[in-house]
Design a protein around this motif. Structure first.
Motif, PDB file in Angstrom:
ATOM      1  N   GLN A 278      -9.190   3.569   1.491  1.00 18.18           N
ATOM      2  CA  GLN A 278      -8.356   3.021   0.430  1.00 18.18           C
ATOM      3  C   GLN A 278      -8.758   1.586   0.103  1.00 18.18           C
ATOM      4  OE1 GLN A 278      -6.025   4.879  -1.304  1.00 18.18           O
ATOM      5  NE2 GLN A 278      -6.170   3.129  -2.684  1.00 18.18           N
ATOM      6  N   ARG A 279      -9.073   0.826   1.138  1.00 17.05           N
ATOM      7  CA  ARG A 279      -9.528  -0.549   0.910  1.00 17.05           C
ATOM      8  C   ARG A 279     -10.804  -0.548   0.075  1.00 17.05           C
ATOM      9  NH1 ARG A 279     -13.332  -3.617   2.633  1.00 17.05           N
ATOM     10  NH2 ARG A 279     -14.042  -2.108   4.196  1.00 17.05           N
TER      11      ARG A 279
ATOM     12  N   MET B 187       0.819  -1.208   0.000  1.00 16.66           N
ATOM     13  CA  MET B 187       0.000   0.000   0.000  1.00 16.66           C
ATOM     14  C   MET B 187       0.859   1.268   0.000  1.00 16.66           C
ATOM     15  SD  MET B 187      -3.110  -1.160  -0.038  1.00 16.66           S
ATOM     16  CE  MET B 187      -4.250   0.049   0.615  1.00 16.66           C
ATOM     17  N   GLU B 188       2.182   1.131  -0.117  1.00 21.13           N
ATOM     18  CA  GLU B 188       3.068   2.291  -0.059  1.00 21.13           C
ATOM     19  C   GLU B 188       2.732   3.311  -1.146  1.00 21.13           C
ATOM     20  OE1 GLU B 188       6.028   5.002   0.811  1.00 21.13           O
ATOM     21  OE2 GLU B 188       5.173   3.375   2.021  1.00 21.13           O
ATOM     22  N   ARG B 189       2.351   2.845  -2.326  1.00 22.20           N
ATOM     23  CA  ARG B 189       2.076   3.775  -3.414  1.00 22.20           C
ATOM     24  C   ARG B 189       0.892   4.686  -3.096  1.00 22.20           C
ATOM     25  NH1 ARG B 189       1.294   0.526  -8.626  1.00 22.20           N
ATOM     26  NH2 ARG B 189       1.126   2.617  -9.503  1.00 22.20           N
ATOM     27  N   TYR B 190       0.003   4.281  -2.182  1.00 21.26           N
ATOM     28  CA  TYR B 190      -1.161   5.098  -1.825  1.00 21.26           C
ATOM     29  C   TYR B 190      -1.005   5.769  -0.464  1.00 21.26           C
ATOM     30  CZ  TYR B 190      -2.887   1.878  -5.378  1.00 21.26           C
ATOM     31  OH  TYR B 190      -3.038   1.126  -6.514  1.00 21.26           O
ATOM     32  N   SER B 191       0.206   5.763   0.086  1.00 15.61           N
ATOM     33  CA  SER B 191       0.411   6.222   1.462  1.00 15.61           C
ATOM     34  C   SER B 191       0.000   7.674   1.665  1.00 15.61           C
ATOM     35  CB  SER B 191       1.875   6.028   1.871  1.00 15.61           C
ATOM     36  OG  SER B 191       2.737   6.774   1.009  1.00 15.61           O
ATOM     37  N   ARG B 192       0.312   8.559   0.709  1.00 15.83           N
ATOM     38  CA  ARG B 192      -0.049   9.973   0.883  1.00 15.83           C
ATOM     39  C   ARG B 192      -1.558  10.163   0.806  1.00 15.83           C
ATOM     40  NH1 ARG B 192       4.373   8.908   1.846  1.00 15.83           N
ATOM     41  NH2 ARG B 192       6.252  10.192   1.589  1.00 15.83           N
TER      42      ARG B 192
ATOM     43  N   GLU C  22      -1.854  -2.703 -11.328  1.00 20.13           N
ATOM     44  CA  GLU C  22      -2.739  -3.425 -10.417  1.00 20.13           C
ATOM     45  C   GLU C  22      -4.213  -3.244 -10.777  1.00 20.13           C
ATOM     46  OE1 GLU C  22      -1.760  -1.908  -6.592  1.00 20.13           O
ATOM     47  OE2 GLU C  22       0.178  -2.929  -6.480  1.00 20.13           O
ATOM     48  N   VAL C  23      -4.524  -2.211 -11.544  1.00 19.16           N
ATOM     49  CA  VAL C  23      -5.915  -1.917 -11.881  1.00 19.16           C
ATOM     50  C   VAL C  23      -6.386  -2.841 -13.002  1.00 19.16           C
ATOM     51  CG1 VAL C  23      -7.543  -0.155 -12.686  1.00 19.16           C
ATOM     52  CG2 VAL C  23      -5.613   0.490 -11.216  1.00 19.16           C
ATOM     53  N   GLU C  24      -7.534  -3.460 -12.810  1.00 21.30           N
ATOM     54  CA  GLU C  24      -8.140  -4.300 -13.849  1.00 21.30           C
ATOM     55  C   GLU C  24      -8.946  -3.403 -14.783  1.00 21.30           C
ATOM     56  OE1 GLU C  24     -11.502  -7.811 -14.157  1.00 21.30           O
ATOM     57  OE2 GLU C  24     -10.239  -7.730 -12.360  1.00 21.30           O
ATOM     58  N   ILE C  25      -8.605  -3.428 -16.077  1.00 20.69           N
ATOM     59  CA  ILE C  25      -9.210  -2.495 -17.025  1.00 20.69           C
ATOM     60  C   ILE C  25      -9.847  -3.246 -18.187  1.00 20.69           C
ATOM     61  CG2 ILE C  25      -8.804  -0.544 -18.573  1.00 20.69           C
ATOM     62  CD1 ILE C  25      -6.359   0.140 -16.868  1.00 20.69           C
ATOM     63  N   GLY C  26     -11.084  -2.903 -18.499  1.00 21.72           N
ATOM     64  CA  GLY C  26     -11.758  -3.403 -19.685  1.00 21.72           C
ATOM     65  C   GLY C  26     -11.932  -2.267 -20.673  1.00 21.72           C
TER      66      GLY C  26
END
Length: 335
Positions: free
Chosen positions: A18-19, A1-6, A94-98
């Motif tokens: 965030q979850r 989760m470090e990338r979303y820490s801020r 990490e994002v699932e994209i259609g």
């Protein structure tokens, strides 16, 4: 989760928010200026799943404001939804994209709504928006309206069964029919609308409904104007889209703008549900090409096409057999 820490340090979101963001699914209709800006913001925020819908491909005039695309996308004529998906995966794998390269209508969108928590409006015409309005009222899915042209923009968040719907709103507030092709646009207007749309989206995704803006927001950056308008009283019990007995008129075949290819003529006919104001249309078209007009019709030469607008709401787009291309050109000029 470090990338979303801020982002998680921001108290209204936090770890729990965030979850929730990573568990949610968002549908973005249109991958142009607003669509690409919102998609990038949500990808960086860690949205769990994103569904992109757009019927067009990347062109040179897009690069001034549509932030996900490159010159290579233009040269290879990559569909916007496909190019956006590729770039977003580079930003956050990490994002699932259609990605769906198609025209957004009540039939094609229906299967994509399953499991969707929020819809972002990034379309370029009010026919599609009214269809979305009815479709999402019926499905009870919240959506965020956004539009921009020139240095102006608007945004409004619609919660079915709670807030006034788009039909209620536009019955009370007139909207200019200008388009980016007729009046131009500056990229900062796009970013301002997207900032408001993305912020409202995050509030919905973390389930902080109390923080949502209930007013219609509008601005003109060039003329230093910024307004919010209370619109609660615009909601009507008799509204055919969100009232007590909704009929969802924009989902009915009779109420849709219809298109057909005219056999052997390299021409598409579009029949609108409401004819445009001829005086306003004529004034707008003069900025875009050579215009001829009489009591019955207005014709304009635009790029390699010729469009003829009739008083009864019909328009002929000469120079193409593609309904998708004809509709795109029509909305660019007719607003």
């Amino acid at each position: 989760m470090e990338r979303y820490s801020r982002q998680m340090l921001f108290m209204p979101i936090g770890e729990e928010g965030q979850r929730k963001i990573t568990e949610k699914r968002v549908l973005i209709i249109g991958c142009g200026a607003l669509g690409s800006a919102n998609a990038e913001n949500l990808a960086r925020a860690g949205i769990g799943q994103m569904v992109l819908v757009d019927r067009d491909y990347v062109e040179w005039s897009n690069l001034q404001r549509q932030q996900l695309y490159t010159e290579a996308d233009v040269e290879n004529q990559i569909p916007k939804a496909v190019a956006a998906k590729a770039r977003l995966h580079e930003i956050n794998s990490e994002v699932e994209i259609g990605a769906y390269v198609m025209d957004a209508d009540a039939i094609t969108l229906q299967p994509l709504l399953r499991g969707i928590d929020l819809v972002m409006d990034a379309t370029d015409n009010f026919d599609t928006r009214f269809m979305l309005n009815d479709l999402l009222q019926k499905a009870s899915i919240p959506w965020i309206f956004g539009s921009c042209v020139g240095s102006t923009g608007m945004s409004y968040t619609i919660f079915p069964n709670e807030s006034p719907c788009l039909r209620c709103l536009l019955d009370a507030i007139p909207v200019n029919g200008a388009t980016c092709d007729s009046a131009g646009i500056i990229s900062s207007a796009v970013q301002m609308v997207a900032a408001h749309q993305t912020t409202e989206a995050l509030k919905i995704l973390v389930e902080d409904q109390a923080a949502l803006r209930t007013s219609l927001l509008s601005f003109d950056l060039w003329n230093n104007q910024y307004h919010t308008m209370k619109v609660e009283r615009a909601k009507k019990q008799t509204c055919p889209s969100c009232g007590e007995n909704p009929s969802y008129p924009s989902l009915n075949y009779q109420c849709r703008t219809k298109s057909e290819v005219l056999c052997g003529r390299n021409t598409v006919q579009i029949r609108a549900t409401q004819a445009p104001d001829f005086q306003i249309l004529k004034k707008r078209l003069k900025r875009m090409g050579a215009v001829k007009a009489n009591d019955f019709l207005i014709s304009v030469e635009y790029e390699s096409y010729r469009l003829v607008f009739f008083q009864d709401g019909r328009t002929l787009i000469h120079g193409t057999n593609s309904i998708e291309k004809a509709k795109s050109i029509y909305y660019q000029l007719a607003g």
